[in-house]
Design a protein around this motif. Sequence first.
Motif, PDB file in Angstrom:
ATOM      1  N   CYS A   1       8.731  74.563  50.998  1.00  0.00           N
ATOM      2  CA  CYS A   1       9.236  74.834  49.659  1.00  0.00           C
ATOM      3  C   CYS A   1       8.222  74.327  48.652  1.00  0.00           C
ATOM      4  N   LEU A   2       7.772  75.221  47.772  1.00  0.00           N
ATOM      5  CA  LEU A   2       6.818  74.896  46.726  1.00  0.00           C
ATOM      6  C   LEU A   2       7.568  74.815  45.400  1.00  0.00           C
ATOM      7  N   MET A   3       7.570  73.638  44.796  1.00  0.00           N
ATOM      8  CA  MET A   3       8.313  73.429  43.560  1.00  0.00           C
ATOM      9  C   MET A   3       7.375  73.278  42.378  1.00  0.00           C
ATOM     10  N   HIS A   4       7.768  73.841  41.240  1.00  0.00           N
ATOM     11  CA  HIS A   4       6.995  73.662  40.020  1.00  0.00           C
ATOM     12  C   HIS A   4       7.337  72.324  39.380  1.00  0.00           C
ATOM     13  N   ALA A   5       6.309  71.625  38.929  1.00  0.00           N
ATOM     14  CA  ALA A   5       6.496  70.412  38.136  1.00  0.00           C
ATOM     15  C   ALA A   5       5.351  70.325  37.143  1.00  0.00           C
ATOM     16  N   GLN A   6       5.651  69.859  35.950  1.00  0.00           N
ATOM     17  CA  GLN A   6       4.617  69.611  34.958  1.00  0.00           C
ATOM     18  C   GLN A   6       4.408  68.109  34.881  1.00  0.00           C
TER      19      GLN A   6
ATOM     20  N   ALA B   1       9.304  64.228  64.692  1.00  0.00           N
ATOM     21  CA  ALA B   1      10.612  63.645  65.005  1.00  0.00           C
ATOM     22  C   ALA B   1      11.723  64.694  65.071  1.00  0.00           C
ATOM     23  N   GLY B   2      11.441  65.922  64.581  1.00  0.00           N
ATOM     24  CA  GLY B   2      12.454  66.965  64.682  1.00  0.00           C
ATOM     25  C   GLY B   2      12.759  67.710  63.407  1.00  0.00           C
ATOM     26  N   ALA B   3      12.046  67.426  62.319  1.00  0.00           N
ATOM     27  CA  ALA B   3      12.248  68.192  61.087  1.00  0.00           C
ATOM     28  C   ALA B   3      11.690  69.602  61.263  1.00  0.00           C
ATOM     29  N   ASP B   4      12.191  70.532  60.431  1.00  0.00           N
ATOM     30  CA  ASP B   4      11.835  71.943  60.560  1.00  0.00           C
ATOM     31  C   ASP B   4      11.167  72.526  59.326  1.00  0.00           C
ATOM     32  N   ILE B   5      11.350  71.881  58.177  1.00  0.00           N
ATOM     33  CA  ILE B   5      10.914  72.422  56.887  1.00  0.00           C
ATOM     34  C   ILE B   5      10.271  71.289  56.094  1.00  0.00           C
ATOM     35  N   VAL B   6       9.275  71.615  55.289  1.00  0.00           N
ATOM     36  CA  VAL B   6       8.690  70.641  54.361  1.00  0.00           C
ATOM     37  C   VAL B   6       9.051  71.060  52.941  1.00  0.00           C
ATOM     38  N   ASN B   7       9.621  70.144  52.179  1.00  0.00           N
ATOM     39  CA  ASN B   7      10.013  70.375  50.789  1.00  0.00           C
ATOM     40  C   ASN B   7       9.103  69.521  49.906  1.00  0.00           C
ATOM     41  N   ASP B   8       8.118  70.168  49.276  1.00  0.00           N
ATOM     42  CA  ASP B   8       7.089  69.441  48.535  1.00  0.00           C
ATOM     43  C   ASP B   8       7.240  69.684  47.033  1.00  0.00           C
ATOM     44  N   VAL B   9       7.644  68.652  46.311  1.00  0.00           N
ATOM     45  CA  VAL B   9       7.838  68.784  44.864  1.00  0.00           C
ATOM     46  C   VAL B   9       6.525  68.955  44.115  1.00  0.00           C
ATOM     47  N   SER B  10       5.400  68.751  44.784  1.00  0.00           N
ATOM     48  CA  SER B  10       4.105  68.923  44.130  1.00  0.00           C
ATOM     49  C   SER B  10       3.463  70.259  44.462  1.00  0.00           C
ATOM     50  N   ALA B  11       4.099  71.053  45.323  1.00  0.00           N
ATOM     51  CA  ALA B  11       3.565  72.366  45.715  1.00  0.00           C
ATOM     52  C   ALA B  11       2.134  72.264  46.237  1.00  0.00           C
ATOM     53  N   LEU B  12       1.896  71.295  47.100  1.00  0.00           N
ATOM     54  CA  LEU B  12       0.621  71.115  47.801  1.00  0.00           C
ATOM     55  C   LEU B  12      -0.512  70.630  46.903  1.00  0.00           C
TER      56      LEU B  12
ATOM     57  N   GLY C   1       9.628  67.943  34.321  1.00  0.00           N
ATOM     58  CA  GLY C   1       8.764  68.317  33.208  1.00  0.00           C
ATOM     59  C   GLY C   1       9.371  69.429  32.380  1.00  0.00           C
ATOM     60  N   LYS C   2      10.682  69.354  32.133  1.00  0.00           N
ATOM     61  CA  LYS C   2      11.383  70.360  31.340  1.00  0.00           C
ATOM     62  C   LYS C   2      12.410  69.703  30.436  1.00  0.00           C
ATOM     63  N   THR C   3      12.578  70.270  29.261  1.00  0.00           N
ATOM     64  CA  THR C   3      13.664  69.873  28.378  1.00  0.00           C
ATOM     65  C   THR C   3      14.930  70.612  28.799  1.00  0.00           C
TER      66      THR C   3
ATOM     67  N   PRO D   1       6.137  62.252  38.379  1.00  0.00           N
ATOM     68  CA  PRO D   1       7.389  61.592  37.999  1.00  0.00           C
ATOM     69  C   PRO D   1       7.225  60.548  36.896  1.00  0.00           C
ATOM     70  N   GLN D   2       6.048  59.919  36.833  1.00  0.00           N
ATOM     71  CA  GLN D   2       5.825  58.903  35.806  1.00  0.00           C
ATOM     72  C   GLN D   2       5.650  59.515  34.416  1.00  0.00           C
ATOM     73  N   THR D   3       5.172  60.752  34.328  1.00  0.00           N
ATOM     74  CA  THR D   3       4.795  61.327  33.030  1.00  0.00           C
ATOM     75  C   THR D   3       5.527  62.615  32.667  1.00  0.00           C
ATOM     76  N   MET D   4       6.277  63.202  33.603  1.00  0.00           N
ATOM     77  CA  MET D   4       6.716  64.597  33.433  1.00  0.00           C
ATOM     78  C   MET D   4       7.675  64.828  32.272  1.00  0.00           C
ATOM     79  N   GLN D   5       8.392  63.799  31.841  1.00  0.00           N
ATOM     80  CA  GLN D   5       9.321  64.004  30.725  1.00  0.00           C
ATOM     81  C   GLN D   5       8.760  63.547  29.386  1.00  0.00           C
TER      82      GLN D   5
END
Length: 340
Positions: A195-200, A166-177, A249-251, A203-207
């Motif tokens: 974009c590769l993001m760190h998460a521990q 549809a025209g997007a240029d970048i993928v921003n993945d909070v799970s880093a693939l 997943g961070k304090t 979303p249901q369990t990270m905190q």
Amino acid sequence: MTHYIIPLLRPASQAQDSMPALRGQHALRIGAVDILARDTDLRVARSFDAVTDAVLTQAPVPLCGLSLDRPRIMGIVNVTPDSFSDGGRFNSTDAALEQARRLVADGADILDIGGESTRPGAQEVPIDEEIARTVPLIRALRAGGLTQPISIDTRKAAVASAALEAGADIVNDVSALTWDRDLAHVIAQAQVPVCLMHAQGTPQTMQNNPKYDDVRLDVYDWLMQAIDRAGDAGIATSQIIVDPGIGFGKTTGHNLALLRDLALLHMTGCAILLGASRKRFIGQISGVQDAAGRVSGSLAVALAAAGSGAQILRVHDVAQTRQALSIWEALNTVNYRDQE
């Protein structure tokens, strides 16, 4: 023993000419480095000449035509009913389209469009619904003549594929693939930045009582593994952006440690994205419970990230961030001249 190098930065306006610029950024110079190792509290500050590493001086390649010699602003457009800060405000294509145009007018360099909330406790959204929320907006923006890069904030290959078409240029993945293994192949085939993001956790369990040996080094090592995983799928390192995942997943203590030593992530060789806008830790520190009231705290974090060399700031409040960055750049750039 593995050593970790954190560049110690100086404003270009106050630095000696002999200090090298940080990865092509005109406002920051590398004065020295800190050398860290696990299982020790020792931090050894050394002159840059003593520890040369080309990764700290090589500028990242432009992102979708945008040079990264100064911080770029990514404006957030949540087409969701349940995002933590603005859930439901832009839950229709028309409302989201108006907001997206407003953010561009306010100075957004990139738009980040998401159809699934990843706030703590959020539930997964079906693929068809996520596509229905995001793709019509992307098409409308492109049909209206928008030229700024668009990022699709998704963990799912099918959503990313539809958004890119549809025209997007970048993928921003909070799970880093890690959530959808097919997503890496979609990105590699399209040859777009990710974009590769760190998460521990999810979303249901990270905190739920997140723990680290050393959050700075653990996040760095995890992101390096994610970069390798992306490379194995055919994604070039020059196309990768890394995000430490503030609040995922961070304090509050974890978040502050990552922000203080954010410059460590320059050693990945990738551009750095920082997304801390209006997040809970700002409210915990400042006492502001309403997320929309955390603009001032968000600006403080954004300027701290700019001072650590972050190339992309993902924010809700684009106009305020643009104004703050304009002053920061004027103060930190060599030979800045008033244009009036």
